[in-house]
Design a protein around this motif. Structure first.
Motif, PDB file in Angstrom:
ATOM      1  N   THR A 147       0.833  -1.201   0.000  1.00  0.00           N
ATOM      2  CA  THR A 147       0.000   0.000   0.000  1.00  0.00           C
ATOM      3  C   THR A 147       0.866   1.248   0.000  1.00  0.00           C
ATOM      4  O   THR A 147       1.884   1.329   0.699  1.00  0.00           O
ATOM      5  CB  THR A 147      -0.920   0.011   1.236  1.00  0.00           C
ATOM      6  OG1 THR A 147      -1.740  -1.166   1.212  1.00  0.00           O
ATOM      7  CG2 THR A 147      -1.807   1.242   1.254  1.00  0.00           C
ATOM      8  N   SER A 148       0.448   2.240  -0.777  1.00  0.00           N
ATOM      9  CA  SER A 148       1.134   3.536  -0.778  1.00  0.00           C
ATOM     10  C   SER A 148       0.105   4.643  -0.908  1.00  0.00           C
ATOM     11  O   SER A 148      -1.053   4.400  -1.264  1.00  0.00           O
ATOM     12  CB  SER A 148       2.154   3.620  -1.921  1.00  0.00           C
ATOM     13  OG  SER A 148       1.492   3.594  -3.176  1.00  0.00           O
ATOM     14  N   TYR A 149       0.550   5.854  -0.628  1.00  0.00           N
ATOM     15  CA  TYR A 149      -0.364   7.004  -0.642  1.00  0.00           C
ATOM     16  C   TYR A 149       0.450   8.261  -0.908  1.00  0.00           C
ATOM     17  O   TYR A 149       1.607   8.371  -0.474  1.00  0.00           O
ATOM     18  CB  TYR A 149      -1.085   7.096   0.710  1.00  0.00           C
ATOM     19  CG  TYR A 149      -1.954   8.318   0.903  1.00  0.00           C
ATOM     20  CD1 TYR A 149      -3.038   8.563   0.067  1.00  0.00           C
ATOM     21  CD2 TYR A 149      -1.693   9.224   1.932  1.00  0.00           C
ATOM     22  CE1 TYR A 149      -3.842   9.688   0.251  1.00  0.00           C
ATOM     23  CE2 TYR A 149      -2.487  10.336   2.135  1.00  0.00           C
ATOM     24  CZ  TYR A 149      -3.569  10.569   1.284  1.00  0.00           C
ATOM     25  OH  TYR A 149      -4.348  11.675   1.467  1.00  0.00           O
ATOM     26  N   SER A 150      -0.129   9.194  -1.645  1.00  0.00           N
ATOM     27  CA  SER A 150       0.519  10.490  -1.866  1.00  0.00           C
ATOM     28  C   SER A 150      -0.184  11.540  -1.022  1.00  0.00           C
ATOM     29  O   SER A 150      -1.381  11.805  -1.215  1.00  0.00           O
ATOM     30  CB  SER A 150       0.437  10.888  -3.347  1.00  0.00           C
ATOM     31  OG  SER A 150       0.944  12.203  -3.537  1.00  0.00           O
ATOM     32  N   LEU A 151       0.544  12.117  -0.076  1.00  0.00           N
ATOM     33  CA  LEU A 151       0.004  13.174   0.779  1.00  0.00           C
ATOM     34  C   LEU A 151       0.406  14.520   0.174  1.00  0.00           C
ATOM     35  O   LEU A 151       1.585  14.871   0.144  1.00  0.00           O
ATOM     36  CB  LEU A 151       0.552  13.044   2.199  1.00  0.00           C
ATOM     37  CG  LEU A 151      -0.094  13.975   3.220  1.00  0.00           C
ATOM     38  CD1 LEU A 151      -1.487  13.476   3.590  1.00  0.00           C
ATOM     39  CD2 LEU A 151       0.774  14.077   4.475  1.00  0.00           C
ATOM     40  N   ASN A 152      -0.571  15.270  -0.323  1.00  0.00           N
ATOM     41  CA  ASN A 152      -0.297  16.497  -1.073  1.00  0.00           C
ATOM     42  C   ASN A 152      -0.429  17.730  -0.182  1.00  0.00           C
ATOM     43  O   ASN A 152      -1.330  17.812   0.657  1.00  0.00           O
ATOM     44  CB  ASN A 152      -1.276  16.609  -2.246  1.00  0.00           C
ATOM     45  CG  ASN A 152      -1.368  15.320  -3.050  1.00  0.00           C
ATOM     46  OD1 ASN A 152      -0.357  14.790  -3.493  1.00  0.00           O
ATOM     47  ND2 ASN A 152      -2.580  14.799  -3.208  1.00  0.00           N
ATOM     48  N   ASN A 153       0.463  18.691  -0.376  1.00  0.00           N
ATOM     49  CA  ASN A 153       0.386  19.925   0.408  1.00  0.00           C
ATOM     50  C   ASN A 153       0.504  21.161  -0.487  1.00  0.00           C
ATOM     51  O   ASN A 153       0.496  21.056  -1.715  1.00  0.00           O
ATOM     52  CB  ASN A 153       1.441  19.925   1.525  1.00  0.00           C
ATOM     53  CG  ASN A 153       2.876  19.863   1.001  1.00  0.00           C
ATOM     54  OD1 ASN A 153       3.242  20.541   0.047  1.00  0.00           O
ATOM     55  ND2 ASN A 153       3.705  19.035   1.635  1.00  0.00           N
ATOM     56  N   PHE A 154       0.609  22.330   0.150  1.00  0.00           N
ATOM     57  CA  PHE A 154       0.658  23.620  -0.548  1.00  0.00           C
ATOM     58  C   PHE A 154       1.640  23.638  -1.715  1.00  0.00           C
ATOM     59  O   PHE A 154       1.444  24.345  -2.696  1.00  0.00           O
ATOM     60  CB  PHE A 154       1.084  24.716   0.430  1.00  0.00           C
ATOM     61  CG  PHE A 154      -0.058  25.340   1.175  1.00  0.00           C
ATOM     62  CD1 PHE A 154      -1.374  25.133   0.794  1.00  0.00           C
ATOM     63  CD2 PHE A 154       0.192  26.167   2.264  1.00  0.00           C
ATOM     64  CE1 PHE A 154      -2.419  25.723   1.473  1.00  0.00           C
ATOM     65  CE2 PHE A 154      -0.844  26.772   2.957  1.00  0.00           C
ATOM     66  CZ  PHE A 154      -2.156  26.541   2.570  1.00  0.00           C
ATOM     67  N   HIS A 155       2.736  22.913  -1.580  1.00  0.00           N
ATOM     68  CA  HIS A 155       3.821  22.991  -2.555  1.00  0.00           C
ATOM     69  C   HIS A 155       3.615  22.056  -3.750  1.00  0.00           C
ATOM     70  O   HIS A 155       4.515  21.902  -4.565  1.00  0.00           O
ATOM     71  CB  HIS A 155       5.151  22.665  -1.873  1.00  0.00           C
ATOM     72  CG  HIS A 155       5.519  23.620  -0.788  1.00  0.00           C
ATOM     73  ND1 HIS A 155       6.211  24.788  -1.026  1.00  0.00           N
ATOM     74  CD2 HIS A 155       5.270  23.597   0.547  1.00  0.00           C
ATOM     75  CE1 HIS A 155       6.381  25.443   0.105  1.00  0.00           C
ATOM     76  NE2 HIS A 155       5.830  24.745   1.082  1.00  0.00           N
TER      77      HIS A 155
END
Length: 555
Positions: A382-390
């Motif tokens: 399992t993997s996940y992309s945690l996205n932020n302001f940048h």
């Protein structure tokens, strides 16, 4: 069969298909393919970036094979299908004598070559553009209910492939505006709309997220003649490789003697002009103009068929281009042949290295919808992309992938930390750090909404609604609120933490499936030329997410 397709054509097409199958098997995925493979793990009528056709193709491929070929098999099928249909579109009775010329011409086009085995949205776009033109040609010859229904089905398939397909349909229509009075044409349109309704419904149910992103939220750059317009002109050269002078010469010199050839010219000129004008607003990617390969392949082949001298030069340069492209295709597998590290190099290696250090726990990648699916594909974890302001939003922002890592021990991977529990480098030598988090929690689907627009930074306070879509309450003590300041091109310039005060007195949590009203006081940015702001929420000390649209500031 041999009357329509000569034996030599069948032999060469079979050889091409075998080459693409072998290429698909031995070549590691590129990052976009891994992303579309991730789409296919949860089939839907739409995705954040694209319509669903590419996901359907990857899913069908997985029924036949595992590994890379399990992503690309249908791409190989559509690749040879494009050649088959293109051959039928060529009207010349002499074409059977010049089969090698046909293959050399098409194989010399770099992207048409690549999309013969890669599974990307442009792969079905090319196939269905070709099929659309074939059925349209039959429609011009004799319109019937059956042909109209087929035309509508293919128009829907085109739009399910990539939104750029609207240009194909539009410019073909503009070449024959009398279609507006044709009841069979309206039947085709109605059929296409009915078939495309599931995607319209998906867009509606997902708040038009794809349209909003591509039209309003996608970051841009300040205009640069060299990067934008000159770069676009260079793309017009690159898409045809060494044969570009002859291809555009054929376009200029061809006289439209019938409505079908006029459609080919309108399609080619229309797409070229549309993206030329677009180049004054944003950078045009090479694959955006890939559909011009279809009409120009037909026009070039037919124009030079009766011109022996230039045809010989095309064959010579085409064979040279073919040799270069074959060398490049070997280089996709064998890294030392390439002057630079490409996307197909070293992915298994860095994934295996990271998996050895992460074990079987999920890996959360900071700001990477590219590395997250690549890791999942080659590790099986399992993997996940945690996205932020940048960064930007993507499929991980709207699907249920966040739920799969909630309240679990994870390895948080970032290239922005100065140290971590583990480290690794990718194929290009970029250093990444991994930090183990025992109880990972994120709330990236919280939405901040502002109704009083445009926003005036000079006002005393601003009312912001925060909607909690989660099935549980969220403790406000674990959250901090932030604002990002963006320029006219929606590029992040700076960000600040801001205080949010509940309007309804002291509360300590955001209630599930409910909206909470806050007042916040915005600080004036230190940088000039700020035209937009957006809000972000940080949970448990993570970098603030992308929790709102970009809101226009009052001038």
């Amino acid at each position: 069969m041999t009357k329509r397709f000569p034996k030599l054509f069948i032999y060469l097409l079979s050889a091409l298909f075998l080459l693409n199958i072998v290429q698909s098997f031995f070549t590691e995925l590129i990052y976009d393919e891994a992303y579309y493979w991730y789409y296919a793990q949860d089939l839907a009528w739409g995705y954040f970036d694209h319509p669903p056709m590419v996901a359907f193709l990857a899913k069908i491929s997985s029924f036949f094979f595992d590994g890379e070929l399990g992503v690309r098999f249908m791409g190989c099928i559509l690749g040879v299908g494009t050649f088959l249909v293109l051959w039928q579109l060529i009207a010349s009775k002499e074409k059977h004598k010049y089969v090698p010329f046909f293959f050399v011409l098409l194989f010399s086009m770099p992207l048409l070559n690549a999309y013969g085995f890669l599974t990307l949205p442009d792969t079905p776009l090319l196939f269905f553009t070709t099929l659309f033109l074939l059925i349209y040609k039959k429609f011009l010859e004799r319109a019937t209910i059956g042909i109209s229904l087929a035309l509508g089905l293919v128009m829907a398939a085109l739009m399910y492939s990539k939104y750029h397909a609207v240009l194909v349909i539009l410019f073909v229509f503009l070449s024959n505006v009398a279609l507006i009075r044709n009841r069979f044409a309206w039947l085709a349109v109605a059929t296409a709309l009915v078939c495309y309704f599931p995607h319209f419904a998906w867009l509606y149910n997902n708040d038009l997220v794809t349209i909003k992103y591509h039209l309003f939220e996608r970051p841009n750059q300040p205009y640069s003649f060299e990067k934008f317009t000159l770069g676009y002109i260079l793309n017009l050269v690159l898409v045809f490789g060494l044969l570009f002078p002859w291809v555009y010469w054929a376009l200029l010199k061809t006289k439209a003697k019938d409505r079908f050839k006029k459609a080919l010219q309108f399609l080619a000129y229309g797409v070229i002009l549309f993206f030329f004008l677009s180049s004054f607003n944003r950078r045009v990617q090479t694959q955006w103009i890939i559909v011009i390969c279809i009409p120009l392949a037909i026009l070039t082949y037919e124009y030079f068929l009766s011109r022996p001298t230039p045809r010989k030069w095309i064959m010579r340069l085409g064979l040279t281009s073919t040799a270069i492209l074959l060398f490049a295709r070997v280089g996709l597998v064998h890294e030392p042949l390439f002057p630079v590290v490409y996307e197909t190099h070293g992915n298994k290696e860095w994934v295996n290295t990271l998996k050895e250090k992460a074990g079987d726990i999920p890996v959360v990648f900071e700001n990477s919808y590219r590395r997250a699916p690549m890791y999942a594909f080659y590790s099986g974890n399992t993997s996940y992309s945690l996205n932020n302001f940048h960064y930007r939003q993507n499929q991980y922002s709207i699907d249920d992938s966040e739920e799969k890592v909630q309240n679990r021990r994870v390895l948080y991977v970032t290239k922005y930390a100065k140290k971590g529990d583990i480290s690794y480098t990718n194929a290009r030598g970029t250093l990444f750090y991994g930090i183990f988090i025992d109880n990972f929690r994120s709330y990236r689907k919280l939405r901040c909404l502002v109704e009083d627009l445009p926003i005036d930074l000079q006002q005393d306070s601003l009312m912001v609604k925060v909607y909690n879509p989660y099935p549980h309450d969220i403790d406000l003590g674990n959250l901090t609120f932030h604002v990002a300041y963006l320029n006219a091109h929606k590029q992040l310039q700076e960000s600040n933490k801001v205080a949010f005060s509940p309007l309804n007195g002291a509360i300590d949590r955001l209630k599930s499936n409910d909206t909470t009203y806050f007042r916040c006081t915005l600080k004036s940015p230190t940088m000039k030329d700020i035209e937009y702001i957006k809000f972000g929420i940080s949970e448990f000390g993570l970098r603030p997410g992308i929790n709102s649209s970009s809101y226009k500031l009052e001038p």
